[in-house]
Design a protein around this motif. Structure first.
Motif, mmCIF file in Angstrom:
data_model
loop_
_atom_site.group_PDB
_atom_site.id
_atom_site.type_symbol
_atom_site.label_atom_id
_atom_site.label_comp_id
_atom_site.label_asym_id
_atom_site.label_seq_id
_atom_site.Cartn_x
_atom_site.Cartn_y
_atom_site.Cartn_z
ATOM 1 N N ASN A 36 32.060 49.365 26.311
ATOM 2 C CA ASN A 36 30.879 49.437 26.779
ATOM 3 C C ASN A 36 31.160 49.259 28.385
ATOM 4 O O ASN A 36 30.666 48.435 29.168
ATOM 5 C CB ASN A 36 29.546 49.167 26.300
ATOM 6 N N TRP A 37 32.732 48.971 28.653
ATOM 7 C CA TRP A 37 33.059 48.279 29.569
ATOM 8 C C TRP A 37 32.428 49.715 30.789
ATOM 9 O O TRP A 37 32.573 50.926 30.809
ATOM 10 C CB TRP A 37 34.688 48.192 30.089
ATOM 11 N N THR A 38 31.797 48.890 31.607
ATOM 12 C CA THR A 38 31.670 49.128 33.197
ATOM 13 C C THR A 38 32.270 48.609 34.301
ATOM 14 O O THR A 38 32.303 48.074 34.904
ATOM 15 C CB THR A 38 29.571 49.437 34.028
ATOM 16 N N PHE A 39 32.506 50.265 34.993
ATOM 17 C CA PHE A 39 32.997 49.224 37.005
ATOM 18 C C PHE A 39 32.481 48.442 37.563
ATOM 19 O O PHE A 39 31.556 48.990 37.897
ATOM 20 C CB PHE A 39 34.147 50.630 37.138
ATOM 21 N N ASN A 40 32.691 46.720 37.871
ATOM 22 C CA ASN A 40 32.095 46.493 38.489
ATOM 23 C C ASN A 40 32.777 45.634 39.639
ATOM 24 O O ASN A 40 32.972 44.308 39.639
ATOM 25 C CB ASN A 40 31.431 45.409 37.756
ATOM 26 N N PHE A 41 33.296 46.641 40.258
ATOM 27 C CA PHE A 41 34.622 45.811 41.352
ATOM 28 C C PHE A 41 33.678 45.852 42.464
ATOM 29 O O PHE A 41 33.069 46.834 42.482
ATOM 30 C CB PHE A 41 35.886 46.218 41.360
ATOM 31 N N HIS A 42 33.669 44.912 43.264
ATOM 32 C CA HIS A 42 33.759 45.213 45.344
ATOM 33 C C HIS A 42 34.521 44.779 45.710
ATOM 34 O O HIS A 42 35.913 43.542 45.629
ATOM 35 C CB HIS A 42 32.319 44.383 44.812
ATOM 36 N N LEU A 64 35.209 42.942 48.360
ATOM 37 C CA LEU A 64 34.749 41.957 48.900
ATOM 38 C C LEU A 64 34.625 40.906 47.793
ATOM 39 O O LEU A 64 34.594 39.476 47.616
ATOM 40 C CB LEU A 64 33.269 41.699 49.359
ATOM 41 N N ASP A 65 35.893 41.320 46.489
ATOM 42 C CA ASP A 65 35.551 40.595 45.332
ATOM 43 C C ASP A 65 37.241 39.694 45.243
ATOM 44 O O ASP A 65 37.455 38.239 44.664
ATOM 45 C CB ASP A 65 35.420 41.308 44.021
ATOM 46 N N LEU A 66 38.237 41.001 45.898
ATOM 47 C CA LEU A 66 39.270 40.103 46.273
ATOM 48 C C LEU A 66 39.073 38.695 46.970
ATOM 49 O O LEU A 66 38.485 38.297 47.950
ATOM 50 C CB LEU A 66 40.198 41.188 46.851
ATOM 51 N N ARG A 67 40.868 38.618 46.317
ATOM 52 C CA ARG A 67 40.714 37.109 47.239
ATOM 53 C C ARG A 67 41.680 36.898 48.467
ATOM 54 O O ARG A 67 42.861 37.456 48.568
ATOM 55 C CB ARG A 67 41.269 35.811 46.208
ATOM 56 N N PHE A 68 41.031 37.562 49.989
ATOM 57 C CA PHE A 68 41.658 37.838 51.154
ATOM 58 C C PHE A 68 42.253 36.807 51.667
ATOM 59 O O PHE A 68 43.921 36.860 51.594
ATOM 60 C CB PHE A 68 40.282 38.507 51.778
ATOM 61 N N VAL A 69 41.964 35.756 51.251
ATOM 62 C CA VAL A 69 43.033 34.593 51.897
ATOM 63 C C VAL A 69 44.455 34.530 51.359
ATOM 64 O O VAL A 69 45.719 34.572 51.582
ATOM 65 C CB VAL A 69 42.464 33.008 51.998
ATOM 66 N N PHE A 84 46.312 37.615 51.741
ATOM 67 C CA PHE A 84 46.726 37.676 52.770
ATOM 68 C C PHE A 84 48.155 37.103 53.139
ATOM 69 O O PHE A 84 48.984 36.978 53.818
ATOM 70 C CB PHE A 84 45.593 37.019 54.444
#
Lengths: 234, 420
Positions: free
Chosen positions: B340-346, B348-353, B356
């Protein structure tokens, strides 16, 4: 004998290039933080509208009993709570990473605590009007420093939610967030002193509570047979 | 508004400083690319005499190939000295057979097992040539190697000249990974050489001025990395060591993790011990960049490796342990959680620093790798498929080597004695 020199220029240039890369990284971090804040503010607005809509739905069902749609009400409850929890998790995570906007994230966190309480109260009222069957769990957690088993408790609740779907509504509260007096009030009312703690249909369970213990308590209120409950528990 | 960095823990600050230093050292050396290579070359009218010294201990499997490649070298005044360091296998018999057929001066010396440093000193005492080259018995040389290296001895201050050190026909993924490492190391040593900062003259075919090495006292027989120690001693006496990129010597790297671990443990521990032995050179202005940058980074590099691996290792172990506990709480019923897993990714959740930093490191790594292959005149696909070995090299190998640094830290704290 080789004539040795100190490449002063290289030491200085390397320092400034490294510093430049680091500053670029920090600027990127601040930009992302600002974008994250905008995003959760937007989610907050959406969540307020969701709550407002649900409140009107409830009032409608309460006033026009013949045209009420309780099944839809419960489904909306469930969806809204799921979205609310996802945004709460994001606010927690974004807030932990935040530097200049930490206070803004903290205020948003407080809003979400209030929203959870609002949903819980609304559900309690709707339950009477619609005779809803879902079990409610108030889950009080703390960060890993103060709670060894909160992550396990959370996964147990997630697992149960996957199994029981709309028959289980989880309301999640950071027990240590005492900036919001309502948290202190709820803890006092339900005698929550350690974490994790669960309040299942009004009864408090302290410490890690297994799937079986939770099911033993909620199955009778859901009108599920022992067999059905056993199937759920695996 | 809260203060920036207020949320940083002590670990975050240590890691930030670590990454800054890694970046700083990398950029410093890359800036050396802009410097011209100013080593003078001259063609000798009369070729100076050169001895190739081969210390051997139980090398029956490789010594014949090694000697054949030496005897096939095109150099007019070439001598060979093999020192059997108390071998218990057929090394001596094989060497004697080759010696009997040799058409150039060939000395075979035997001694009880005393270690590589003692074997080299033994040969050095017998050597009558103006120059000599050391050669590990598991290595082979190109026919024109000496012809290409000797012109770099144009200036008296040049005490040692080094060829490209390459991996001979890598057989498995570990050896292929080490091939990339050697090629990048050659590029790094070329940069070191530009700033007179070469700190090791490896066993496979480093060429020396015989009189200089005798004058500074020969090899330290109790040193676990005598090739590193002799280079530091040359630097201490302000001699120049030149890394060239024209000709190659081929060596066989360890084929197993255990073999690699033992080799690197000895190398890295030797580099720390010798850096400490020559600590008086560190930050002494008269040693220029060698004292201010090269020698300190031997120890700092090890410390940074330990910090990075310890932090990442701790994070990884903690993460896996937490996931294990979570799954145990639901009796490992992953199926229900996924069902029942649903995709919950945005995004902005990535750790950009962190991303980088990773992108910067990978981009710099790829750039260095391309430059290194060009410098060594090697093709990345020379030994067949490269994808997996390249991925392992880029993402796992440095962790593996960092583990060696951690173990060395532990061993040194426990006072363990290292033998050759």
């Amino acid at each position: 004998m080789v004539e040795r020199t100190l490449s002063k220029q290289k030491y200085i240039v390397a320092f400034f290039i490294s510093l430049g890369v680091f500053i670029l990284g920090m600027v990127l971090g601040l930009f992302i933080e600002s974008e994250r804040l905008d995003y959760v503010i937007f989610s907050d607005q959406e969540q307020r509208l969701d709550l407002q809509s649900l409140q009107l739905h409830y009032q409608f069902s309460d006033q026009f009993t013949e045209q009420k749609n309780c099944e839809a009400l419960l489904k909306t409850f469930d969806t809204n709570l799921l979205n609310l929890e996802r945004t709460r998790e994001r606010i927690e995570n974004y807030g932990k990473d935040a530097s200049v906007n930490a206070r803004e994230f903290d205020i948003l966190k407080r809003e979400y605590v209030l929203a959870q309480v609002n949903y819980w109260l609304l559900y309690s009222r709707s339950k009477k009007v619609c005779d809803l069957e879902a079990a409610t769990v108030l889950y009080f957690f703390a960060d890993e420093e103060h709670c060894d088993t909160c992550e396990e408790q959370a996964i147990v609740l997630t697992w149960l939610k996957h199994k029981l779907d709309v028959k289980l509504l989880n309301f999640v509260f950071d027990g240590e967030y005492e900036k919001e007096p309502l948290i202190t009030l709820l803890k006092e009312v339900y005698h929550v002193e350690t974490y994790p703690s669960l309040v299942i249909n009004g009864k408090t369970f302290t410490g890690f509570t297994t799937r079986k213990e939770i099911l033993d308590h909620i199955c009778p209120s859901l009108n599920l047979s022992i067999d059905e409950c056993t199937n759920v528990a695996g | 508004m809260t203060l920036i960095f207020m949320n940083l823990s002590a670990t975050d600050i240590i890691l930030a400083i670590t990454y800054f230093l890694i970046l700083y050292f990398s950029i410093f050396w890359l800036l050396a690319l802009l410097d011209p290579f100013v080593v003078r070359k001259k063609q000798f009218h009369v070729h100076p005499s050169v001895s190739v010294i081969i210390p051997a201990y139980n090398e029956e499997r490789t010594i014949k190939t090694c000697l054949d490649s030496v005897l096939a070298m095109k150099y007019p005044d070439l001598h060979v000295i093999v020192v059997d360091d108390g071998s218990t296998d057929k090394t001596a018999a094989i060497v004697k057979t080759v010696q009997a057929a040799a058409t150039i001066p060939f000395q075979f010396l035997q001694q009880p097992n005393k270690g590589k440093g003692a074997a080299l000193n033994h040969a050095l005492r017998e050597a009558t040539t103006e120059f000599y080259a050391t050669l590990d018995a598991d290595s082979t040389v190109e026919p024109l190697l000496l012809e290409k290296l000797m012109p770099y001895f144009a200036d008296e201050q040049v005490a040692s000249v080094l060829p490209l050190l390459k991996i001979k026909d890598p057989k498995n993924i570990l050896q292929r990974i080490q091939r990339y490492e050697y090629i990048i190391n050659m590029f790094y040593k070329m940069l070191n050489s530009k700033l007179d900062c070469v700190h090791v003259t490896p066993g496979p075919f480093s060429v020396y001025r015989t009189d200089v090495i005798k004058k500074i006292g020969g090899y330290d027989e109790h040193n676990i990395t005598e090739d590193l120690e002799i280079a530091l001693r040359l630097q201490q006496h302000h001699y120049q060591i030149v890394q060239t990129g024209e000709a190659a010597v081929y060596t066989i790297p360890p084929a197993t993790i255990g073999g690699l671990y033992r080799q690197r443990n000895r190398w890295y521990k030797g580099s720390v011990l010798n850096s400490l032995k020559y600590k008086h050179i560190m930050f002494d202005r008269k040693y220029g960049d060698f004292g201010f940058m090269r020698l300190p980074t031997v120890i700092v590099g090890g410390a940074l490796s330990i910090i990075v691996i310890a932090t990442l290792g701790y994070d990884l172990v903690t993460y896996l342990w937490r996931k294990y506990l979570q799954l145990r709480a639901v009796d490992f019923d992953i199926f229900t959680l996924l069902q029942n897993w649903t995709f919950n990714f945005h995004i902005l959740d990535l750790r950009f620093v962190e991303l980088f930093v990773a992108v910067c490191v990978i981009a710099m790594g790829i750039g260095v790798m391309i430059a290194s292959f060009r410098y060594s005149q090697e093709k990345i696909t020379r030994y067949g498929k490269t994808f997996f070995s390249l991925v392992y090299y880029m993402f796992l190998y440095s962790f593996l080597l960092s583990v060696v640094w951690v173990m060395i830290g532990v061993e040194m704290l426990r006072g363990k004695v290292q033998k050759w």
